[in-house]
Design a protein around this motif. Structure first.
Motif, PDB file in Angstrom:
ATOM      1  N   PRO A 158      13.167  -8.920   7.194  1.00 49.96           N
ATOM      2  CA  PRO A 158      12.798  -7.597   6.682  1.00 49.96           C
ATOM      3  C   PRO A 158      12.767  -7.592   5.163  1.00 49.96           C
ATOM      4  O   PRO A 158      13.652  -8.168   4.510  1.00 49.96           O
ATOM      5  CB  PRO A 158      13.922  -6.693   7.212  1.00 49.96           C
ATOM      6  N   THR A 159      11.762  -6.960   4.592  1.00 52.45           N
ATOM      7  CA  THR A 159      11.637  -6.902   3.134  1.00 52.45           C
ATOM      8  C   THR A 159      12.380  -5.709   2.557  1.00 52.45           C
ATOM      9  O   THR A 159      12.595  -5.645   1.343  1.00 52.45           O
ATOM     10  CB  THR A 159      10.168  -6.795   2.719  1.00 52.45           C
ATOM     11  N   ALA A 170      -1.797   0.031   8.180  1.00 59.54           N
ATOM     12  CA  ALA A 170      -1.023   0.600   7.076  1.00 59.54           C
ATOM     13  C   ALA A 170      -1.003  -0.327   5.871  1.00 59.54           C
ATOM     14  O   ALA A 170      -0.464   0.022   4.827  1.00 59.54           O
ATOM     15  CB  ALA A 170       0.398   0.880   7.537  1.00 59.54           C
ATOM     16  N   GLY A 171      -1.589  -1.503   6.012  1.00 63.52           N
ATOM     17  CA  GLY A 171      -1.619  -2.506   4.954  1.00 63.52           C
ATOM     18  C   GLY A 171      -2.185  -3.783   5.532  1.00 63.52           C
ATOM     19  O   GLY A 171      -2.560  -3.835   6.711  1.00 63.52           O
ATOM     20  N   PHE A 197       0.933   3.840  16.659  1.00 69.82           N
ATOM     21  CA  PHE A 197       1.005   3.883  15.208  1.00 69.82           C
ATOM     22  C   PHE A 197       1.020   2.463  14.676  1.00 69.82           C
ATOM     23  O   PHE A 197       1.031   1.499  15.443  1.00 69.82           O
ATOM     24  CB  PHE A 197       2.177   4.746  14.712  1.00 69.82           C
ATOM     25  N   THR A 198       0.972   2.313  13.358  1.00 70.13           N
ATOM     26  CA  THR A 198       0.836   0.998  12.755  1.00 70.13           C
ATOM     27  C   THR A 198       1.889   0.794  11.673  1.00 70.13           C
ATOM     28  O   THR A 198       2.457   1.757  11.149  1.00 70.13           O
ATOM     29  CB  THR A 198      -0.560   0.807  12.124  1.00 70.13           C
ATOM     30  N   VAL A 199       2.133  -0.479  11.328  1.00 70.54           N
ATOM     31  CA  VAL A 199       3.130  -0.791  10.305  1.00 70.54           C
ATOM     32  C   VAL A 199       2.656  -1.955   9.452  1.00 70.54           C
ATOM     33  O   VAL A 199       1.947  -2.855   9.931  1.00 70.54           O
ATOM     34  CB  VAL A 199       4.503  -1.113  10.934  1.00 70.54           C
ATOM     35  N   ALA A 200       3.043  -1.942   8.185  1.00 67.53           N
ATOM     36  CA  ALA A 200       2.800  -3.048   7.260  1.00 67.53           C
ATOM     37  C   ALA A 200       4.001  -3.169   6.324  1.00 67.53           C
ATOM     38  O   ALA A 200       4.771  -2.219   6.164  1.00 67.53           O
ATOM     39  CB  ALA A 200       1.527  -2.821   6.443  1.00 67.53           C
ATOM     40  N   SER A 201       4.168  -4.330   5.755  1.00 70.45           N
ATOM     41  CA  SER A 201       5.175  -4.501   4.716  1.00 70.45           C
ATOM     42  C   SER A 201       4.649  -3.863   3.451  1.00 70.45           C
ATOM     43  O   SER A 201       3.521  -4.143   3.011  1.00 70.45           O
ATOM     44  CB  SER A 201       5.465  -5.996   4.484  1.00 70.45           C
ATOM     45  N   ALA A 202       5.433  -2.981   2.860  1.00 69.98           N
ATOM     46  CA  ALA A 202       4.964  -2.241   1.682  1.00 69.98           C
ATOM     47  C   ALA A 202       5.143  -3.058   0.400  1.00 69.98           C
ATOM     48  O   ALA A 202       5.958  -3.977   0.349  1.00 69.98           O
ATOM     49  CB  ALA A 202       5.719  -0.918   1.575  1.00 69.98           C
TER      50      ALA A 202
END
Length: 202
Positions: A158-159, A170-171, A197-202
């Protein structure tokens, strides 16, 4: 919370199981081998699509997570599709959480898999995951959520910073650790019931 994770020995399922265990949940790792993933509470041997085993796990757990990709050997995806269709039509007491595919996410209302230039080697899997999403969006009475990764997902911790989206990426990238964090955040505080839904590392 009691959580059963199908595919708990895989690239994405393993970090999900580990994150859930780290947060103090009771985790059952579900795989064809029945392997006990480090940190999990117990293991179960089950083939994806074995509805008898699925119903039993859904009775014994609060959540069933499916982190199982379609066959990547060139074999037919029909059995995978049939399993998800039956799962989507089977009412169970547990919440169902599905790991989706980036190729079925959208840009300007068009699925990435249908945009010219989409990688041919990923097309079959992307279209299959699009059909899987359609099964769940048509479901009635089932408590489900799907999370799709960014177009590029890589092994990594995890970042500490993630971005969420709706049907669009999301990225561009996400680590498996960040993906797992997003899964557990949603399971602990549901914000996307009955949707993807979607997820990306910010």
């Amino acid at each position: 919370m009691k959580i059963a994770v199908y595919g708990a020995t895989g690239m994405i399922g393993s970090p999900i199981a580990a994150e859930a265990a780290k947060r103090g949940h009771e985790v059952t790792s579900v795989s064809r081998s029945g392997s006990l993933v480090q940190g999990t509470t117990s293991s179960a041997t089950a083939e994806f699509g074995d509805m008898h085993a699925y119903r039993a796990l859904a009775r014994a757990n609060d959540v069933v997570v499916f982190s199982v990709p379609p066959p990547r050997t060139g074999d037919s995806h029909q059995g995978f599709l049939d399993a998800h269709e039956e799962i989507s039509e089977t009412l169970v007491p547990a919440r169902v959480f599905v790991v989706g595919g980036a190729g079925a996410t959208e840009a300007d209302g068009v699925r990435l898999s249908e945009i010219p230039g989409f990688p041919k080697e990923n097309l079959a899997e992307a279209r299959t995951m699009g059909k899987v999403l359609d099964f769940y969006t048509s479901a009635s009475g089932l408590d489900w959520t799907m999370l799709a990764p960014a177009p590029v997902i890589t092994l990594g911790e995890p970042t500490g910073s993630i971005a969420l989206g709706n049907d669009s990426p999301a990225g561009q990238k996400v680590t498996t650790g960040d993906f797992a964090v997003a899964v557990l955040d949603e399971l602990e505080v549901p914000e996307h019931p009955h949707r993807r839904f979607t997820v990306a590392s910010a």
